[in-house]
Design an enzyme around this catalytic site. Structure first.
Site, PDB file in Angstrom:
ATOM      1  N   ARG A 140       0.856  -1.183   0.000  1.00 29.97           N
ATOM      2  CA  ARG A 140       0.000   0.000   0.000  1.00 29.97           C
ATOM      3  C   ARG A 140       0.893   1.234   0.000  1.00 29.97           C
ATOM      4  O   ARG A 140       2.037   1.181   0.452  1.00 29.97           O
ATOM      5  CB  ARG A 140      -0.921   0.044   1.240  1.00 29.97           C
ATOM      6  CG  ARG A 140      -1.989  -1.024   1.297  1.00 29.97           C
ATOM      7  CD  ARG A 140      -3.065  -0.817   0.229  1.00 29.97           C
ATOM      8  NE  ARG A 140      -4.178  -1.724   0.426  1.00 29.97           N
ATOM      9  CZ  ARG A 140      -4.225  -2.966   0.009  1.00 29.97           C
ATOM     10  NH1 ARG A 140      -3.180  -3.484  -0.604  1.00 29.97           N
ATOM     11  NH2 ARG A 140      -5.293  -3.714   0.217  1.00 29.97           N
ATOM     12  N   GLU A 168      -6.349   5.879  -6.008  1.00 25.49           N
ATOM     13  CA  GLU A 168      -6.700   4.773  -6.899  1.00 25.49           C
ATOM     14  C   GLU A 168      -8.184   4.830  -7.234  1.00 25.49           C
ATOM     15  O   GLU A 168      -9.006   5.062  -6.335  1.00 25.49           O
ATOM     16  CB  GLU A 168      -6.365   3.427  -6.235  1.00 25.49           C
ATOM     17  CG  GLU A 168      -4.877   3.219  -6.006  1.00 25.49           C
ATOM     18  CD  GLU A 168      -4.535   1.824  -5.499  1.00 25.49           C
ATOM     19  OE1 GLU A 168      -5.446   0.974  -5.404  1.00 25.49           O
ATOM     20  OE2 GLU A 168      -3.358   1.574  -5.213  1.00 25.49           O
ATOM     21  N   HIS A 187      -2.415  -1.980  -9.593  1.00 26.06           N
ATOM     22  CA  HIS A 187      -2.798  -2.707  -8.372  1.00 26.06           C
ATOM     23  C   HIS A 187      -3.274  -4.134  -8.707  1.00 26.06           C
ATOM     24  O   HIS A 187      -4.372  -4.552  -8.328  1.00 26.06           O
ATOM     25  CB  HIS A 187      -3.896  -1.955  -7.608  1.00 26.06           C
ATOM     26  CG  HIS A 187      -3.919  -2.297  -6.141  1.00 26.06           C
ATOM     27  ND1 HIS A 187      -4.285  -1.406  -5.173  1.00 26.06           N
ATOM     28  CD2 HIS A 187      -3.617  -3.453  -5.473  1.00 26.06           C
ATOM     29  CE1 HIS A 187      -4.225  -1.971  -3.984  1.00 26.06           C
ATOM     30  NE2 HIS A 187      -3.810  -3.215  -4.142  1.00 26.06           N
ATOM     31  N   ALA A 189      -0.974  -6.910  -8.286  1.00 27.51           N
ATOM     32  CA  ALA A 189       0.052  -7.851  -7.807  1.00 27.51           C
ATOM     33  C   ALA A 189      -0.544  -9.158  -7.293  1.00 27.51           C
ATOM     34  O   ALA A 189       0.023 -10.232  -7.494  1.00 27.51           O
ATOM     35  CB  ALA A 189       0.899  -7.189  -6.723  1.00 27.51           C
TER      36      ALA A 189
END
Length: 236
Positions: A140, A168, A187, A189
């Site tokens: 984060r 985001e 975002h 991953a």
């Protein structure tokens, strides 16, 4: 962890930038004799020749640290909750935050968004990173003073590799987009089938251990719950 590692390698080798130039059909392969294809103003080349700093040595950070050691890199870690015997096992040097940022060529942020972690990588520490250093954000952005990091990236003083952001979705006109010193993903991953199946397997395995009277590997102990929910004064 794999995504973080991939982003770091992509930033060092400028994989995305070379891909875009080839996709745009630029006439490449015309290099002067002895010319390097690195970006000399930023950390570049082989990961194994770099000093790595990993902030947060939980399940993600410890994998990053161990893989960097496997590549031959020198690795420093900051995590006030990790057992020092594990660091010796991984051959990772435990340092305070100020030493980590002062010496690192590449900094991985692998800290969950706990109250104590907010802006752990503060403006003052971001300003102590040497010119050209690479910052990889993978869990984060909560632990990063993103305003300060943006300033140095936009000034071409640092490179960035991001899967997470302070805002985001990242706006289409965000100045981090389209820069030669930034590689990023949206975002994603943990958004793989393999990762989700692995999580389900881990949960089932731990339930099985509990039913057998054994200690679960992923136990949420009172100490762990406190770390995740309360603002603890951290040793820096």
């Amino acid at each position: 962890a794999e995504c973080a590692f991939g982003l770091a390698l992509a930033a060092l080798r400028r994989t995305a930038q070379w891909h875009c130039r080839m996709a745009n059909k630029e006439p490449l392969w015309k290099y002067a004799y002895g010319q390097f294809c690195d970006a000399p103003e930023f950390v570049n080349g082989d990961l194994g020749t770099k000093r790595i700093g990993v902030i947060g040595l939980g399940q993600i950070g410890r994998k990053i640290a161990q893989w960097c050691r496997a590549f031959g890199a020198m690795v420093d870690g900051y995590d006030p909750f990790v057992d020092e015997s594990l660091l010796k096992k991984w051959d990772v040097r435990l340092v305070d935050m100020d030493m980590l940022v002062s010496e690192a060529d590449i900094v991985f942020i692998a800290v969950p968004p706990t109250p104590s972690a907010r802006h752990l990588l503060s403006r003052e520490r971001i300003n102590r990173l040497h010119k050209g250093a690479l910052v990889v954000a993978i869990t984060r952005a909560h632990a990063i003073d993103m305003e300060a990091l943006r300033e140095r990236i936009l000034a071409d003083e640092l490179a960035g590799a991001f899967d997470v952001y302070d805002v985001e979705p990242l706006p289409v006109d965000d100045p981090l987009r389209g820069r030669d010193n930034v590689v990023h993903t949206p975002h994603i991953a943990g958004r793989t089938k393999d990762a989700n199946l692995r999580v389900a397997d881990m949960i089932v395995d731990d339930f099985t251990r509990v039913l057998k009277g054994e200690q679960p590997l992923g136990a949420l102990t009172p100490k762990a719950a406190t770390v995740r929910t309360e603002n603890i004064e951290l040793p820096f």
